[in-house]
Design a protein around this motif. Structure first.
Motif, PDB file in Angstrom:
ATOM      1  N   TRP A 103       0.822  -1.215   0.000  1.00 45.45           N
ATOM      2  CA  TRP A 103       0.000   0.000   0.000  1.00 45.45           C
ATOM      3  C   TRP A 103       0.852   1.260   0.000  1.00 45.45           C
ATOM      4  CZ3 TRP A 103      -4.817   0.659  -1.227  1.00 45.45           C
ATOM      5  CH2 TRP A 103      -5.447   1.858  -0.908  1.00 45.45           C
ATOM      6  N   LYS A 104       2.053   1.184   0.595  1.00 44.79           N
ATOM      7  CA  LYS A 104       2.894   2.360   0.724  1.00 44.79           C
ATOM      8  C   LYS A 104       3.843   2.565  -0.454  1.00 44.79           C
ATOM      9  CE  LYS A 104       1.580   3.979   4.726  1.00 44.79           C
ATOM     10  NZ  LYS A 104       0.962   5.323   4.837  1.00 44.79           N
ATOM     11  N   ILE A 105       4.166   1.507  -1.192  1.00 43.34           N
ATOM     12  CA  ILE A 105       5.213   1.608  -2.207  1.00 43.34           C
ATOM     13  C   ILE A 105       4.815   2.420  -3.453  1.00 43.34           C
ATOM     14  CG2 ILE A 105       4.723  -0.396  -3.664  1.00 43.34           C
ATOM     15  CD1 ILE A 105       8.147   0.595  -2.179  1.00 43.34           C
ATOM     16  N   PRO A 106       3.511   2.525  -3.854  1.00 41.53           N
ATOM     17  CA  PRO A 106       3.198   3.255  -5.090  1.00 41.53           C
ATOM     18  C   PRO A 106       3.591   4.733  -5.063  1.00 41.53           C
ATOM     19  CG  PRO A 106       1.379   1.824  -4.527  1.00 41.53           C
ATOM     20  CD  PRO A 106       2.318   1.809  -3.359  1.00 41.53           C
ATOM     21  N   ARG A 107       3.408   5.427  -3.937  1.00 39.73           N
ATOM     22  CA  ARG A 107       3.733   6.856  -3.896  1.00 39.73           C
ATOM     23  C   ARG A 107       5.212   7.121  -4.131  1.00 39.73           C
ATOM     24  NH1 ARG A 107       0.572  11.151  -0.194  1.00 39.73           N
ATOM     25  NH2 ARG A 107      -1.565  10.619  -0.732  1.00 39.73           N
ATOM     26  N   PRO A 108       6.136   6.472  -3.387  1.00 34.92           N
ATOM     27  CA  PRO A 108       7.563   6.705  -3.675  1.00 34.92           C
ATOM     28  C   PRO A 108       7.950   6.330  -5.100  1.00 34.92           C
ATOM     29  CG  PRO A 108       7.306   5.627  -1.551  1.00 34.92           C
ATOM     30  CD  PRO A 108       5.960   5.622  -2.195  1.00 34.92           C
ATOM     31  N   LEU A 109       7.321   5.282  -5.643  1.00 38.63           N
ATOM     32  CA  LEU A 109       7.637   4.855  -7.006  1.00 38.63           C
ATOM     33  C   LEU A 109       7.215   5.916  -8.018  1.00 38.63           C
ATOM     34  CD1 LEU A 109       8.621   2.727  -9.002  1.00 38.63           C
ATOM     35  CD2 LEU A 109       6.336   1.697  -8.922  1.00 38.63           C
ATOM     36  N   ILE A 110       6.006   6.448  -7.865  1.00 34.78           N
ATOM     37  CA  ILE A 110       5.531   7.457  -8.808  1.00 34.78           C
ATOM     38  C   ILE A 110       6.314   8.756  -8.651  1.00 34.78           C
ATOM     39  CG2 ILE A 110       3.706   8.588  -7.457  1.00 34.78           C
ATOM     40  CD1 ILE A 110       3.262   7.321 -11.008  1.00 34.78           C
ATOM     41  N   ASP A 111       6.733   9.078  -7.422  1.00 28.41           N
ATOM     42  CA  ASP A 111       7.570  10.264  -7.208  1.00 28.41           C
ATOM     43  C   ASP A 111       8.920  10.109  -7.908  1.00 28.41           C
ATOM     44  OD1 ASP A 111       5.659  11.557  -5.713  1.00 28.41           O
ATOM     45  OD2 ASP A 111       6.435  10.863  -3.789  1.00 28.41           O
ATOM     46  N   TYR A 112       9.468   8.907  -7.873  1.00 26.79           N
ATOM     47  CA  TYR A 112      10.745   8.646  -8.562  1.00 26.79           C
ATOM     48  C   TYR A 112      10.595   8.846 -10.072  1.00 26.79           C
ATOM     49  CZ  TYR A 112      14.372   5.881 -10.834  1.00 26.79           C
ATOM     50  OH  TYR A 112      15.376   5.459 -11.666  1.00 26.79           O
ATOM     51  N   LEU A 113       9.495   8.368 -10.637  1.00 24.89           N
ATOM     52  CA  LEU A 113       9.276   8.522 -12.081  1.00 24.89           C
ATOM     53  C   LEU A 113       9.128   9.996 -12.457  1.00 24.89           C
ATOM     54  CD1 LEU A 113       6.783   5.576 -12.735  1.00 24.89           C
ATOM     55  CD2 LEU A 113       9.245   5.652 -13.215  1.00 24.89           C
ATOM     56  N   VAL A 114       8.455  10.775 -11.609  1.00 28.14           N
ATOM     57  CA  VAL A 114       8.288  12.210 -11.874  1.00 28.14           C
ATOM     58  C   VAL A 114       9.638  12.924 -11.810  1.00 28.14           C
ATOM     59  CG1 VAL A 114       7.275  14.352 -11.019  1.00 28.14           C
ATOM     60  CG2 VAL A 114       5.893  12.276 -11.124  1.00 28.14           C
ATOM     61  N   LYS A 115      10.455  12.599 -10.798  1.00 26.32           N
ATOM     62  CA  LYS A 115      11.779  13.214 -10.683  1.00 26.32           C
ATOM     63  C   LYS A 115      12.661  12.860 -11.873  1.00 26.32           C
ATOM     64  CE  LYS A 115      11.888  13.478  -5.618  1.00 26.32           C
ATOM     65  NZ  LYS A 115      12.551  12.974  -4.381  1.00 26.32           N
ATOM     66  N   ARG A 116      12.574  11.626 -12.325  1.00 27.90           N
ATOM     67  CA  ARG A 116      13.373  11.226 -13.495  1.00 27.90           C
ATOM     68  C   ARG A 116      12.931  11.983 -14.748  1.00 27.90           C
ATOM     69  NH1 ARG A 116      13.299   5.028 -15.544  1.00 27.90           N
ATOM     70  NH2 ARG A 116      11.249   5.756 -16.282  1.00 27.90           N
TER      71      ARG A 116
END
Length: 296
Positions: A103-116
């Motif tokens: 439940w917690k992993i999607p937010r950090p993952l999507i933030d990483y994609l935005v930063k990239r």
């Protein structure tokens, strides 16, 4: 009589505890419901907003199903497998851990994609502004120059410039379109570009010369960032190695003495300790990355 008195005492204590819990929930009900909404519908809305910035179209219902599968689905699957082999206590502990992690992993993952994506945009700005400046020198208008960038340069900058042109063609003022670009791509270099265009369109001036100055600044910032990345590369490698060492040691011990290590994966205490160790390992990795990150 004594037993009845003890029962009444325990009952009164339980009532008091539940009353205190109810009172706490009642007083903090607004914050509690806000937190629940943020962790459920808020997470979905956040991911949908970020996916829109990434130009990825997703059905909200399918995203909801995916989030549910990553949390409740995977945890239920793990729980079922452990129940199948009779390790229900270990299954409960591991399924709870996987459910929270999923439940917690999607937010950090999507933030990483935005930063990239933002970093890729930054790396393309020098070529885009040079092309835009050359187009202005050749007599093109600003919109025509941006259209040339859209046609000649790959995403993400072509997608962002195309969105600016599309918004402008629908009747929105160019200044507002550029301000929206600045909000979607929060970079100091992008702010300089947007501010320069908006000011010079009001006061007049040579945009091509301004773009030349901005590209020099961007080129210097990128060179500085590359130097910082070189200095911190060793720390990133060390963080990765340190984070992988516990898992490597676990595999070595399991391969060398599988009978003794089998209790770690089947007993509730062993599974709990594995979950705690894995969680602390992740926290330690991000702490090390945070320490070695240098803001430029």
């Amino acid at each position: 009589m004594i037993a009845f008195t003890q029962i009444l005492g325990k009952t009164g204590l339980l009532i008091l505890i539940f009353a205190m819990i109810f009172l706490y929930i009642y007083i903090n009900s607004v914050k509690l419901f806000q937190w629940i909404e943020d962790q459920t519908l808020g997470t979905r809305a956040y991911i949908l907003e970020k996916l829109n910035l990434l130009f990825i179209k997703v059905d909200p219902d399918k995203l909801t199903y995916l989030l549910l599968f990553l949390s409740f689905g995977l945890s239920s699957l793990v729980m079922g497998l452990f129940l199948l082999f009779g390790y229900w206590k270990s299954g409960i502990i591991l399924s709870i851990f996987i459910g929270v992690l999923g439940w917690k992993i999607p937010r950090p993952l999507i933030d990483y994609l935005v930063k990239r994506r933002i970093k890729a945009y930054q790396n393309q700005m020098v070529d885009a502004l040079n092309l835009l400046g050359n187009g202005l020198k050749a007599g093109l208008s600003f919109n025509q120059g941006m259209r040339m960038v859209v046609d000649e340069i790959s995403p993400p900058i072509s997608q962002e410039f195309k969105r600016v042109l599309d918004e402008n063609s629908l009747g929105q003022p160019l200044e507002e379109c550029l301000e929206n670009l600045s909000k979607r791509i929060p970079l100091p270099e992008n702010d300089m570009f947007v501010t320069s265009v908006n000011i010079l369109k009001e006061s007049g001036g040579n945009l091509a010369d301004i773009f030349s100055t901005i590209t020099d600044v961007i080129r210097e910032r990128i060179r500085l960032q590359q130097k910082v990345d070189t200095f911190t590369a060793q720390g990133k490698v060390q963080a990765t190695i340190i984070s992988l060492m516990p898992s490597g040691m676990l595999l070595v011990y399991t391969a060398s003495d599988p009978e003794s290590m089998g209790n770690v994966f089947t007993q509730p205490l062993g599974v709990l300790l594995l979950g705690v160790a894995f969680g602390l390992n992740i926290v330690g990795y991000f702490v090390i990355r945070k320490v070695i990150t240098i803001k430029t």
